[in-house]
Design a protein around this motif. Structure first.
Motif, PDB file in Angstrom:
ATOM      1  N   GLY A  37       7.060   3.013   5.196  1.00 23.85           N
ATOM      2  CA  GLY A  37       5.805   2.860   4.464  1.00 23.85           C
ATOM      3  C   GLY A  37       5.984   3.327   3.027  1.00 23.85           C
ATOM      4  O   GLY A  37       7.038   3.850   2.661  1.00 23.85           O
ATOM      5  N   SER A  38       4.947   3.150   2.236  1.00 26.65           N
ATOM      6  CA  SER A  38       5.056   3.540   0.821  1.00 26.65           C
ATOM      7  C   SER A  38       5.035   5.057   0.662  1.00 26.65           C
ATOM      8  O   SER A  38       5.632   5.580  -0.284  1.00 26.65           O
ATOM      9  CB  SER A  38       3.921   2.904   0.015  1.00 26.65           C
ATOM     10  OG  SER A  38       2.681   3.276   0.568  1.00 26.65           O
ATOM     11  N   SER A  39       4.389   5.767   1.579  1.00 29.48           N
ATOM     12  CA  SER A  39       4.254   7.226   1.411  1.00 29.48           C
ATOM     13  C   SER A  39       5.583   7.952   1.281  1.00 29.48           C
ATOM     14  O   SER A  39       5.724   8.790   0.387  1.00 29.48           O
ATOM     15  CB  SER A  39       3.427   7.813   2.560  1.00 29.48           C
ATOM     16  OG  SER A  39       2.169   7.186   2.608  1.00 29.48           O
ATOM     17  N   ASP A  63       9.093   3.783  14.400  1.00 26.77           N
ATOM     18  CA  ASP A  63       8.625   2.486  14.888  1.00 26.77           C
ATOM     19  C   ASP A  63       9.402   1.315  14.283  1.00 26.77           C
ATOM     20  O   ASP A  63      10.162   1.486  13.332  1.00 26.77           O
ATOM     21  CB  ASP A  63       7.108   2.324  14.628  1.00 26.77           C
ATOM     22  CG  ASP A  63       6.691   2.797  13.227  1.00 26.77           C
ATOM     23  OD1 ASP A  63       7.571   2.944  12.359  1.00 26.77           O
ATOM     24  OD2 ASP A  63       5.494   3.029  13.017  1.00 26.77           O
ATOM     25  N   TYR A  76      11.609  -2.415   9.529  1.00 24.24           N
ATOM     26  CA  TYR A  76      11.720  -1.004   9.169  1.00 24.24           C
ATOM     27  C   TYR A  76      13.184  -0.574   9.122  1.00 24.24           C
ATOM     28  O   TYR A  76      13.550   0.331   8.364  1.00 24.24           O
ATOM     29  CB  TYR A  76      10.899  -0.154  10.135  1.00 24.24           C
ATOM     30  CG  TYR A  76       9.399  -0.252   9.888  1.00 24.24           C
ATOM     31  CD1 TYR A  76       8.891  -0.826   8.717  1.00 24.24           C
ATOM     32  CD2 TYR A  76       8.485   0.235  10.820  1.00 24.24           C
ATOM     33  CE1 TYR A  76       7.526  -0.903   8.478  1.00 24.24           C
ATOM     34  CE2 TYR A  76       7.115   0.167  10.582  1.00 24.24           C
ATOM     35  CZ  TYR A  76       6.635  -0.402   9.414  1.00 24.24           C
ATOM     36  OH  TYR A  76       5.286  -0.467   9.181  1.00 24.24           O
ATOM     37  N   GLY A 125       3.513   9.474   7.939  1.00 24.17           N
ATOM     38  CA  GLY A 125       2.454   9.016   7.053  1.00 24.17           C
ATOM     39  C   GLY A 125       1.218   8.882   7.924  1.00 24.17           C
ATOM     40  O   GLY A 125       1.204   9.315   9.086  1.00 24.17           O
ATOM     41  N   ILE A 126       0.182   8.286   7.393  1.00 29.71           N
ATOM     42  CA  ILE A 126      -1.026   8.076   8.193  1.00 29.71           C
ATOM     43  C   ILE A 126      -1.657   6.754   7.782  1.00 29.71           C
ATOM     44  O   ILE A 126      -1.642   6.395   6.596  1.00 29.71           O
ATOM     45  CB  ILE A 126      -2.013   9.271   8.021  1.00 29.71           C
ATOM     46  CG1 ILE A 126      -3.217   9.146   8.963  1.00 29.71           C
ATOM     47  CG2 ILE A 126      -2.457   9.412   6.559  1.00 29.71           C
ATOM     48  CD1 ILE A 126      -4.082  10.426   9.030  1.00 29.71           C
ATOM     49  N   HIS A 131      -4.150   6.155  12.168  1.00 32.06           N
ATOM     50  CA  HIS A 131      -3.018   5.976  13.092  1.00 32.06           C
ATOM     51  C   HIS A 131      -1.788   6.741  12.599  1.00 32.06           C
ATOM     52  O   HIS A 131      -1.621   6.969  11.408  1.00 32.06           O
ATOM     53  CB  HIS A 131      -2.715   4.495  13.350  1.00 32.06           C
ATOM     54  CG  HIS A 131      -2.009   3.748  12.263  1.00 32.06           C
ATOM     55  ND1 HIS A 131      -2.339   2.453  11.932  1.00 32.06           N
ATOM     56  CD2 HIS A 131      -0.988   4.071  11.440  1.00 32.06           C
ATOM     57  CE1 HIS A 131      -1.547   2.026  10.962  1.00 32.06           C
ATOM     58  NE2 HIS A 131      -0.712   2.993  10.640  1.00 32.06           N
ATOM     59  N   ALA A 133       2.538   6.650  13.345  1.00 25.33           N
ATOM     60  CA  ALA A 133       3.428   5.571  13.794  1.00 25.33           C
ATOM     61  C   ALA A 133       2.535   4.339  13.950  1.00 25.33           C
ATOM     62  O   ALA A 133       1.768   4.034  13.040  1.00 25.33           O
ATOM     63  CB  ALA A 133       4.180   5.944  15.054  1.00 25.33           C
ATOM     64  N   PHE A 134       2.550   3.664  15.111  1.00 19.90           N
ATOM     65  CA  PHE A 134       1.600   2.563  15.291  1.00 19.90           C
ATOM     66  C   PHE A 134       0.637   2.886  16.433  1.00 19.90           C
ATOM     67  O   PHE A 134       0.175   1.995  17.144  1.00 19.90           O
ATOM     68  CB  PHE A 134       2.332   1.244  15.533  1.00 19.90           C
ATOM     69  CG  PHE A 134       2.692   0.522  14.263  1.00 19.90           C
ATOM     70  CD1 PHE A 134       1.714   0.180  13.332  1.00 19.90           C
ATOM     71  CD2 PHE A 134       4.001   0.183  13.990  1.00 19.90           C
ATOM     72  CE1 PHE A 134       2.039  -0.496  12.148  1.00 19.90           C
ATOM     73  CE2 PHE A 134       4.338  -0.488  12.819  1.00 19.90           C
ATOM     74  CZ  PHE A 134       3.357  -0.828  11.897  1.00 19.90           C
ATOM     75  N   THR A 154      -4.779  -2.717  10.251  1.00 18.35           N
ATOM     76  CA  THR A 154      -3.368  -2.421   9.990  1.00 18.35           C
ATOM     77  C   THR A 154      -2.626  -3.692   9.595  1.00 18.35           C
ATOM     78  O   THR A 154      -1.830  -3.701   8.650  1.00 18.35           O
ATOM     79  CB  THR A 154      -2.725  -1.796  11.245  1.00 18.35           C
ATOM     80  OG1 THR A 154      -3.461  -0.621  11.588  1.00 18.35           O
ATOM     81  CG2 THR A 154      -1.268  -1.431  11.011  1.00 18.35           C
ATOM     82  N   ASN A 158      -0.825  -4.222   6.067  1.00 17.24           N
ATOM     83  CA  ASN A 158       0.605  -4.542   5.983  1.00 17.24           C
ATOM     84  C   ASN A 158       0.871  -5.933   5.413  1.00 17.24           C
ATOM     85  O   ASN A 158       2.004  -6.256   5.063  1.00 17.24           O
ATOM     86  CB  ASN A 158       1.251  -4.422   7.369  1.00 17.24           C
ATOM     87  CG  ASN A 158       1.243  -2.978   7.857  1.00 17.24           C
ATOM     88  OD1 ASN A 158       0.932  -2.074   7.091  1.00 17.24           O
ATOM     89  ND2 ASN A 158       1.571  -2.770   9.115  1.00 17.24           N
ATOM     90  N   ARG A 160       0.273  -7.041   2.673  1.00 16.44           N
ATOM     91  CA  ARG A 160       0.707  -7.030   1.269  1.00 16.44           C
ATOM     92  C   ARG A 160       2.223  -7.208   1.135  1.00 16.44           C
ATOM     93  O   ARG A 160       2.716  -7.578   0.090  1.00 16.44           O
ATOM     94  CB  ARG A 160       0.251  -5.745   0.561  1.00 16.44           C
ATOM     95  CG  ARG A 160       0.888  -4.438   1.041  1.00 16.44           C
ATOM     96  CD  ARG A 160       0.137  -3.251   0.407  1.00 16.44           C
ATOM     97  NE  ARG A 160       0.788  -1.947   0.549  1.00 16.44           N
ATOM     98  CZ  ARG A 160       0.635  -1.149   1.587  1.00 16.44           C
ATOM     99  NH1 ARG A 160      -0.115  -1.528   2.618  1.00 16.44           N
ATOM    100  NH2 ARG A 160       1.234   0.024   1.613  1.00 16.44           N
ATOM    101  N   LYS A 195      -6.818   6.982   1.915  1.00 20.91           N
ATOM    102  CA  LYS A 195      -6.464   7.839   3.057  1.00 20.91           C
ATOM    103  C   LYS A 195      -7.452   8.998   3.245  1.00 20.91           C
ATOM    104  O   LYS A 195      -7.314   9.778   4.195  1.00 20.91           O
ATOM    105  CB  LYS A 195      -5.044   8.406   2.869  1.00 20.91           C
ATOM    106  CG  LYS A 195      -3.948   7.352   2.727  1.00 20.91           C
ATOM    107  CD  LYS A 195      -3.669   6.638   4.036  1.00 20.91           C
ATOM    108  CE  LYS A 195      -2.729   5.454   3.881  1.00 20.91           C
ATOM    109  NZ  LYS A 195      -1.346   5.799   3.633  1.00 20.91           N
TER     110      LYS A 195
HETATM  111  C1  GLP Z   1       2.381   1.780   8.887  1.00 17.17           C
HETATM  112  C2  GLP Z   1       3.381   2.663   9.651  1.00 17.17           C
HETATM  113  C3  GLP Z   1       2.986   4.116   9.610  1.00 17.17           C
HETATM  114  C4  GLP Z   1       2.620   4.521   8.200  1.00 17.17           C
HETATM  115  C5  GLP Z   1       1.420   3.735   7.737  1.00 17.17           C
HETATM  116  C6  GLP Z   1       0.984   4.093   6.332  1.00 17.17           C
HETATM  117  O1  GLP Z   1       1.413   1.232   9.684  1.00 17.17           O
HETATM  118  N1  GLP Z   1       3.575   2.282  11.005  1.00 17.17           N
HETATM  119  O2  GLP Z   1       4.072   4.900  10.098  1.00 17.17           O
HETATM  120  O3  GLP Z   1       2.335   5.895   8.156  1.00 17.17           O
HETATM  121  O4  GLP Z   1       1.747   2.359   7.773  1.00 17.17           O
HETATM  122  O5  GLP Z   1       1.731   3.396   5.381  1.00 17.17           O
HETATM  123  P1  GLP Z   1       1.752   3.719   3.867  1.00 17.17           P
HETATM  124  O6  GLP Z   1       2.535   4.965   3.704  1.00 17.17           O
HETATM  125  O7  GLP Z   1       2.423   2.537   3.229  1.00 17.17           O
HETATM  126  O8  GLP Z   1       0.341   3.876   3.429  1.00 17.17           O
END
Ligand code: GLP
Length: 235
Positions: A37-39, A63, A76, A125-126, A131, A133-134, A154, A158, A160, A195
């Motif tokens: 993820g971007s975080s 995941d 991933y 991340g979240i 959520h 992970a997933f 979700t 995603n 994007r 978030k």
């Molecule tokens: C996805 C991943 C998560 C991640 C979340 C947030 O769904 N499965 O593990 O924490 O996205 O992504 P981002 O960090 O890009 O906001």
């Protein structure tokens, strides 16, 4: 939970990196649970610049999308290779295999990997809906590795990364909440106002599977690092 509110994404990445490095240096045999993820991108950027010794570190990722090969540019596995694994010689790295046809066997295989490699630290991340992970809202806290159906929000978030919404995977192999809770230490990072609701629910709300991250209130060693926007709704 230990909460740190920082000003910038750079500060967030540096603080998180410092927590990871302490764990990496704490023993000559370390397992890190990693996230995509971007975080975490800023954290991996610091890893690439600092090149710490990780020859004793095994990684397990949270995941992988069902249906994407490891060399698909949105998988991933590909993300981890580009951001981290191609740059630093880890002892071993593990992700679920998105192309596994026997999904139950793949979940069992990953559970065995996790049983043999309990993370000393799990990075998380979240999602905007809370959520981790997933593990989407409504998912049982008792699951280990499972095939998760992505929530509509979700898939939307995603999309994007994909050319067309129809290309966005709808399912993923995901560590379950029970697996995540086995980690000795958990580090959750979040930035941006998108978030904020999830961070508030995770820290101040009731522990409920409608807000999956709220389970972390029951873990003995959780560090949360957020920027001011992600922490803006906290009391
Ligand atoms: C996805 C991943 C998560 C991640 C979340 C947030 O769904 N499965 O593990 O924490 O996205 O992504 P981002 O960090 O890009 O906001």
């Amino acid at each position: 939970m230990k909460l740190h509110i920082v000003k910038t994404k750079d500060e967030l990445a540096q603080k998180a990196y410092d927590v990871l490095i302490d764990v990496i240096k704490s023993s000559d045999e370390v397992t890190l649970g990693l996230a995509t993820g971007s975080s975490p991108e800023g954290i991996y950027e610091i890893f690439r610049a600092e090149k710490p010794d990780v020859s004793h570190v095994t990684t397990v990722n949270l995941d992988e999308y069902v249906g994407l090969a490891a060399d698909h540019d949105q998988s991933y596995a590909y993300f981890m290779d580009q951001h981290l694994f191609n740059h630093l010689p880890f002892k071993a790295t593990h992700l679920p295999n998105g192309l596994a046809t026997d999904q139950a066997a793949e979940c069992a295989r990953y559970d065995e990997i996790l049983a043999a490699n309990t993370p000393d630290l799990q990075l998380l991340g979240i999602g905007t809906n809370g959520h981790i992970a997933f593990n989407e809202p409504g998912t049982s806290f008792e699951l280990t590795t499972n095939v998760a159906e992505l929530a509509p929000e979700t898939v939307e978030a995603n999309s994007r990364y994909f050319d067309s919404p129809a290309d966005v995977p709808t399912h993923a192999f995901s560590m379950g909440i029970k697996s995540i809770m086995q980690a000795k230490k958990i580090l959750l990072i979040a930035s941006g106002e998108g978030k904020a609701e999830a961070i508030k629910g995770m820290i101040e709300g009731p522990v409920t599977n409608e807000m999956p991250a709220s389970i972390l209130q029951n873990h003995p060693d959780v560090t949360v690092i957020v920027d001011a926007e992600a922490g803006s709704l906290l009391k």
